[in-house]
Design a protein around this motif. Sequence first.
Motif, mmCIF file in Angstrom:
data_model
loop_
_atom_site.group_PDB
_atom_site.id
_atom_site.type_symbol
_atom_site.label_atom_id
_atom_site.label_comp_id
_atom_site.label_asym_id
_atom_site.label_seq_id
_atom_site.Cartn_x
_atom_site.Cartn_y
_atom_site.Cartn_z
ATOM 1 N N THR A 1 -11.420 -2.782 39.428
ATOM 2 C CA THR A 1 -12.390 -2.672 38.344
ATOM 3 C C THR A 1 -11.792 -2.137 37.046
ATOM 4 O O THR A 1 -12.404 -2.277 35.984
ATOM 5 N N ILE B 1 -25.408 -9.536 35.038
ATOM 6 C CA ILE B 1 -25.066 -9.693 36.446
ATOM 7 C C ILE B 1 -26.349 -9.679 37.279
ATOM 8 O O ILE B 1 -27.124 -8.726 37.243
ATOM 9 N N ASP C 1 -28.949 -11.509 36.811
ATOM 10 C CA ASP C 1 -30.115 -11.886 36.013
ATOM 11 C C ASP C 1 -29.948 -13.327 35.548
ATOM 12 O O ASP C 1 -29.421 -13.604 34.463
ATOM 13 N N MET D 1 -18.708 -6.491 40.864
ATOM 14 C CA MET D 1 -19.806 -6.300 39.928
ATOM 15 C C MET D 1 -21.069 -5.822 40.644
ATOM 16 O O MET D 1 -21.783 -4.940 40.169
ATOM 17 N N HIS D 2 -21.345 -6.393 41.808
ATOM 18 C CA HIS D 2 -22.526 -5.988 42.566
ATOM 19 C C HIS D 2 -22.351 -4.594 43.165
ATOM 20 O O HIS D 2 -23.308 -3.820 43.240
ATOM 21 N N GLN E 1 -20.750 -2.154 41.872
ATOM 22 C CA GLN E 1 -20.941 -1.183 40.808
ATOM 23 C C GLN E 1 -22.418 -0.947 40.510
ATOM 24 O O GLN E 1 -22.802 0.127 40.047
ATOM 25 N N LYS E 2 -23.251 -1.947 40.804
ATOM 26 C CA LYS E 2 -24.683 -1.820 40.532
ATOM 27 C C LYS E 2 -25.424 -1.105 41.656
ATOM 28 O O LYS E 2 -26.341 -0.329 41.411
ATOM 29 N N SER E 3 -25.028 -1.369 42.918
ATOM 30 C CA SER E 3 -25.731 -0.767 44.046
ATOM 31 C C SER E 3 -24.882 -0.880 45.300
ATOM 32 O O SER E 3 -23.984 -1.723 45.398
#
Length: 349
Positions: A20, A148, A150, A325-326, A328-330
């Motif tokens: 990342t 990301i 959306d 990316m995912h 990092q979001k959850s």
Amino acid sequence: MLVLGIESSCDETGVALYHTERGLIGNQLHTQMAMHAEYGGVVPELASRDHIRRLVPLTHACLKEAGQTFGDIDAVAFTQGPGLGGALLAGSGYANALAFALGKPVIPVHHLEGHLLSPLLAEDKPDFPFVALLVSGGHTQLMAVRGIGDYTLLGESVDDAAGEAFDKTAKLLGLPYPGGAKLSELAKLGRPDVYTFPRPMLHSHDLQMSFSGLKTAVLTAVQKAEAASENGSLSEQTRNDICRAFQDAVVDVLFAKAKQALIDTGFRTLVVAGGVGANWKLRESLAALSIKPAPKTKPEAVKVFFPPLPLCTDNGAMIAFAGAMHLQKSAQAGAFNVKPRWPLTDIVK
């Protein structure tokens, strides 16, 4: 954070490492093209067995390339679908077993989302929001991407995908599998306006597309040319002319629909991803795209982004990136199951 990505949806085995902060630091890919060429298409059972053979050595090669060890991996991402069931299971089983052994999270990734986000791996990255044109052997879709995860589906092919139409047309012309790329090269040698093929749904007033009728038009042209020739076969120049006319028709439709999607959304950034994103004619046409919002107004420039050519085909890099990316979001839950048929609309907000 270091994410290992596993791609095994069809006939390429991809393993990559995405950091990342450092970006893509390892990327290994094995294509089964030569193996399937003998049969004129992908044989699912052979594809599955070959993925099993390649995953471990490719992972070791990827770690060596990146100068990392298994202990450095923070998560494992894999293609959960869509794709060939057996091929997906090979990657899913390996990814879940490896993540369990390492005590790390496993991240299921939608194959098309990987393609959609792959241009973000380039040095020159697009900013959100943008329109994404996904063009591959199995899918042709236009998406509005605001971030990301959306995504809004704007339109898609109602029958054959663009890449599928390329390969099937190439087969009609007697080109060896996979023939889409060869057709594109021969189109460079074709003469303009010798043949004119239909532009399906070009004026449909929506963003839907269709490419199956083009194959019928090509077949008719081939049969007429063969009947008119002295030896009952196509000359090289005739074949090249048909290749050019077919490619021009497909690109004209993709260009028009992408332009309309930009007008409808108001976005001025276009991202092109998927195997057909490597097509020289499509890149050349879209690179010159501009939008004229209304009569008597100045054309507005459009920023067009393509993934690097090596990342147009299926690869582990796009899966590792999407997984990162995912993550990092959850936090992600484990998922051993696969989804051979998994519409991208299932993950659309």
